[in-house]
Design a protein around this motif. Structure first.
Motif, PDB file in Angstrom:
ATOM      1  N   GLN A 145      64.406  65.125  24.900  1.00  0.00           N
ATOM      2  CA  GLN A 145      64.851  64.650  23.591  1.00  0.00           C
ATOM      3  C   GLN A 145      65.806  65.635  22.943  1.00  0.00           C
ATOM      4  O   GLN A 145      66.803  65.246  22.368  1.00  0.00           O
ATOM      5  CB  GLN A 145      63.653  64.408  22.675  1.00  0.00           C
ATOM      6  CG  GLN A 145      64.078  63.974  21.289  1.00  0.00           C
ATOM      7  CD  GLN A 145      62.942  63.410  20.476  1.00  0.00           C
ATOM      8  OE1 GLN A 145      61.868  63.144  20.986  1.00  0.00           O
ATOM      9  NE2 GLN A 145      63.180  63.203  19.202  1.00  0.00           N
ATOM     10  N   TRP A 146      65.505  66.884  23.032  1.00  0.00           N
ATOM     11  CA  TRP A 146      66.328  67.903  22.400  1.00  0.00           C
ATOM     12  C   TRP A 146      67.125  68.632  23.464  1.00  0.00           C
ATOM     13  O   TRP A 146      66.710  68.746  24.611  1.00  0.00           O
ATOM     14  CB  TRP A 146      65.461  68.861  21.605  1.00  0.00           C
ATOM     15  CG  TRP A 146      64.869  68.222  20.378  1.00  0.00           C
ATOM     16  CD1 TRP A 146      65.189  66.993  19.861  1.00  0.00           C
ATOM     17  CD2 TRP A 146      63.878  68.754  19.521  1.00  0.00           C
ATOM     18  NE1 TRP A 146      64.448  66.748  18.740  1.00  0.00           N
ATOM     19  CE2 TRP A 146      63.631  67.813  18.495  1.00  0.00           C
ATOM     20  CE3 TRP A 146      63.167  69.934  19.503  1.00  0.00           C
ATOM     21  CZ2 TRP A 146      62.715  68.017  17.483  1.00  0.00           C
ATOM     22  CZ3 TRP A 146      62.254  70.143  18.485  1.00  0.00           C
ATOM     23  CH2 TRP A 146      62.037  69.200  17.487  1.00  0.00           C
ATOM     24  N   THR A 147      68.256  69.154  23.055  1.00  0.00           N
ATOM     25  CA  THR A 147      69.136  69.865  23.976  1.00  0.00           C
ATOM     26  C   THR A 147      69.159  71.344  23.610  1.00  0.00           C
ATOM     27  O   THR A 147      68.558  71.757  22.613  1.00  0.00           O
ATOM     28  CB  THR A 147      70.567  69.297  23.892  1.00  0.00           C
ATOM     29  OG1 THR A 147      71.093  69.588  22.597  1.00  0.00           O
ATOM     30  CG2 THR A 147      70.581  67.796  24.149  1.00  0.00           C
ATOM     31  N   SER A 148      69.914  72.117  24.367  1.00  0.00           N
ATOM     32  CA  SER A 148      70.045  73.534  24.030  1.00  0.00           C
ATOM     33  C   SER A 148      70.842  73.711  22.733  1.00  0.00           C
ATOM     34  O   SER A 148      70.767  74.760  22.100  1.00  0.00           O
ATOM     35  CB  SER A 148      70.726  74.284  25.176  1.00  0.00           C
ATOM     36  OG  SER A 148      72.003  73.730  25.429  1.00  0.00           O
ATOM     37  N   PRO A 163      67.660  71.185  18.256  1.00  0.00           N
ATOM     38  CA  PRO A 163      68.133  71.710  16.972  1.00  0.00           C
ATOM     39  C   PRO A 163      68.634  73.145  17.131  1.00  0.00           C
ATOM     40  O   PRO A 163      68.038  73.942  17.838  1.00  0.00           O
ATOM     41  CB  PRO A 163      66.906  71.652  16.075  1.00  0.00           C
ATOM     42  CG  PRO A 163      65.738  71.717  17.011  1.00  0.00           C
ATOM     43  CD  PRO A 163      66.191  71.098  18.297  1.00  0.00           C
ATOM     44  N   SER A 164      69.691  73.430  16.451  1.00  0.00           N
ATOM     45  CA  SER A 164      70.274  74.766  16.526  1.00  0.00           C
ATOM     46  C   SER A 164      69.583  75.701  15.537  1.00  0.00           C
ATOM     47  O   SER A 164      68.971  75.254  14.564  1.00  0.00           O
ATOM     48  CB  SER A 164      71.767  74.719  16.204  1.00  0.00           C
ATOM     49  OG  SER A 164      71.961  74.382  14.845  1.00  0.00           O
ATOM     50  N   PRO A 194      75.656  59.463  19.337  1.00  0.00           N
ATOM     51  CA  PRO A 194      76.481  60.267  20.249  1.00  0.00           C
ATOM     52  C   PRO A 194      76.620  61.731  19.868  1.00  0.00           C
ATOM     53  O   PRO A 194      76.828  62.571  20.733  1.00  0.00           O
ATOM     54  CB  PRO A 194      77.848  59.574  20.207  1.00  0.00           C
ATOM     55  CG  PRO A 194      77.629  58.257  19.603  1.00  0.00           C
ATOM     56  CD  PRO A 194      76.361  58.328  18.811  1.00  0.00           C
ATOM     57  N   LYS A 195      76.464  62.050  18.588  1.00  0.00           N
ATOM     58  CA  LYS A 195      76.607  63.462  18.211  1.00  0.00           C
ATOM     59  C   LYS A 195      75.470  64.316  18.763  1.00  0.00           C
ATOM     60  O   LYS A 195      75.582  65.529  18.829  1.00  0.00           O
ATOM     61  CB  LYS A 195      76.733  63.612  16.695  1.00  0.00           C
ATOM     62  CG  LYS A 195      75.504  63.225  15.917  1.00  0.00           C
ATOM     63  CD  LYS A 195      75.756  63.373  14.431  1.00  0.00           C
ATOM     64  CE  LYS A 195      74.633  62.774  13.626  1.00  0.00           C
ATOM     65  NZ  LYS A 195      74.948  62.720  12.217  1.00  0.00           N
ATOM     66  N   TYR A 196      74.361  63.669  19.142  1.00  0.00           N
ATOM     67  CA  TYR A 196      73.238  64.409  19.730  1.00  0.00           C
ATOM     68  C   TYR A 196      73.209  64.253  21.244  1.00  0.00           C
ATOM     69  O   TYR A 196      73.164  65.220  21.967  1.00  0.00           O
ATOM     70  CB  TYR A 196      71.911  63.959  19.125  1.00  0.00           C
ATOM     71  CG  TYR A 196      71.838  64.213  17.643  1.00  0.00           C
ATOM     72  CD1 TYR A 196      71.966  65.487  17.128  1.00  0.00           C
ATOM     73  CD2 TYR A 196      71.655  63.160  16.743  1.00  0.00           C
ATOM     74  CE1 TYR A 196      71.919  65.733  15.769  1.00  0.00           C
ATOM     75  CE2 TYR A 196      71.603  63.394  15.379  1.00  0.00           C
ATOM     76  CZ  TYR A 196      71.736  64.672  14.898  1.00  0.00           C
ATOM     77  OH  TYR A 196      71.691  64.897  13.556  1.00  0.00           O
ATOM     78  N   ARG A 197      73.188  63.007  21.688  1.00  0.00           N
ATOM     79  CA  ARG A 197      73.152  62.710  23.131  1.00  0.00           C
ATOM     80  C   ARG A 197      73.973  61.449  23.340  1.00  0.00           C
ATOM     81  O   ARG A 197      73.651  60.403  22.790  1.00  0.00           O
ATOM     82  CB  ARG A 197      71.731  62.529  23.613  1.00  0.00           C
ATOM     83  CG  ARG A 197      70.885  63.804  23.455  1.00  0.00           C
ATOM     84  CD  ARG A 197      69.489  63.603  23.980  1.00  0.00           C
ATOM     85  NE  ARG A 197      69.502  63.377  25.400  1.00  0.00           N
ATOM     86  CZ  ARG A 197      69.382  64.338  26.325  1.00  0.00           C
ATOM     87  NH1 ARG A 197      69.257  65.586  25.957  1.00  0.00           N
ATOM     88  NH2 ARG A 197      69.381  64.045  27.601  1.00  0.00           N
ATOM     89  N   GLU A 198      74.981  61.551  24.146  1.00  0.00           N
ATOM     90  CA  GLU A 198      76.010  60.517  24.279  1.00  0.00           C
ATOM     91  C   GLU A 198      75.480  59.111  24.539  1.00  0.00           C
ATOM     92  O   GLU A 198      75.826  58.180  23.830  1.00  0.00           O
ATOM     93  CB  GLU A 198      76.993  60.919  25.388  1.00  0.00           C
ATOM     94  CG  GLU A 198      78.199  60.026  25.488  1.00  0.00           C
ATOM     95  CD  GLU A 198      79.091  60.073  24.263  1.00  0.00           C
ATOM     96  OE1 GLU A 198      79.635  59.024  23.890  1.00  0.00           O
ATOM     97  OE2 GLU A 198      79.247  61.147  23.669  1.00  0.00           O
ATOM     98  N   ASP A 199      74.650  58.935  25.543  1.00  0.00           N
ATOM     99  CA  ASP A 199      74.273  57.578  25.958  1.00  0.00           C
ATOM    100  C   ASP A 199      72.820  57.216  25.693  1.00  0.00           C
ATOM    101  O   ASP A 199      72.385  56.135  26.071  1.00  0.00           O
ATOM    102  CB  ASP A 199      74.554  57.406  27.456  1.00  0.00           C
ATOM    103  CG  ASP A 199      76.041  57.490  27.760  1.00  0.00           C
ATOM    104  OD1 ASP A 199      76.821  56.905  26.993  1.00  0.00           O
ATOM    105  OD2 ASP A 199      76.401  58.153  28.753  1.00  0.00           O
TER     106      ASP A 199
END
Length: 160
Positions: free
Chosen positions: A7-10, A13-14, A139-144
């Motif tokens: 769900q979350w990417t590197s 959340p920043s 898309p600003k978080y995860r494109e597809d």
């Protein structure tokens, strides 16, 4: 991320977004009340962000009230430290949002979204009475990827 749910990417959340949440006083933390040592009581084992900021993509969702409704609370970034999952911490944070924060701030509705592959979170929200009202892409978080949007009406206490 301990259950291998992406769900979350590197990038999200920043650290910057979390610092912004702290600065705006919208990030709430959970500490273990049963901790024996004072040092353990300082450990943050869960967080949640509560505010009225709705994603632009929420305009696509058939909510029960308009996106512009001023009394809508949004839950963002609900997380439990992996070493402390399955101890009811997320439940305590959501209970705080629903029964204290939302009522104290006169919110009528609570909205949130979660990654569609996060079945434990989806089941959790549904078990707490949240209704699935639609799906969106952000898309600003995860494109597809697809996010499931949930809504719950707050039981307001009568004012005397």
């Amino acid at each position: 991320k301990s259950e291998q749910i992406e769900q979350w990417t590197s990038d999200y959340p920043s650290r910057q977004s979390l610092e912004r949440d702290v600065h705006s006083q919208t990030l709430f933390t959970y500490h273990l009340p049963e901790s024996e040592s004072e040092e353990d009581k300082k450990v943050i084992v869960g967080i949640v962000v509560l505010n009225d900021i709705q994603e632009d993509e929420y305009k696509q969702v058939p909510w029960s009230t308009p996106v512009s409704h001023p009394k809508t609370l949004c839950i963002h970034r609900l997380a439990t430290h992996p070493n402390y999952q399955r101890r009811g911490i997320a439940n305590e944070l959501i209970k705080f949002a629903e029964t204290q924060y939302a009522i104290q701030h006169s919110f009528h509705t609570i909205r949130l979204d979660t990654f569609y592959q996060n079945k434990p979170a989806r089941s959790f929200y549904e078990s707490r009475g949240y209704r699935l009202v639609g799906n969106i892409k952000m898309p600003k978080y995860r494109e597809d990827d697809v996010y499931c949007c949930y809504e719950k009406h707050v039981e307001l206490l009568p004012t005397s």
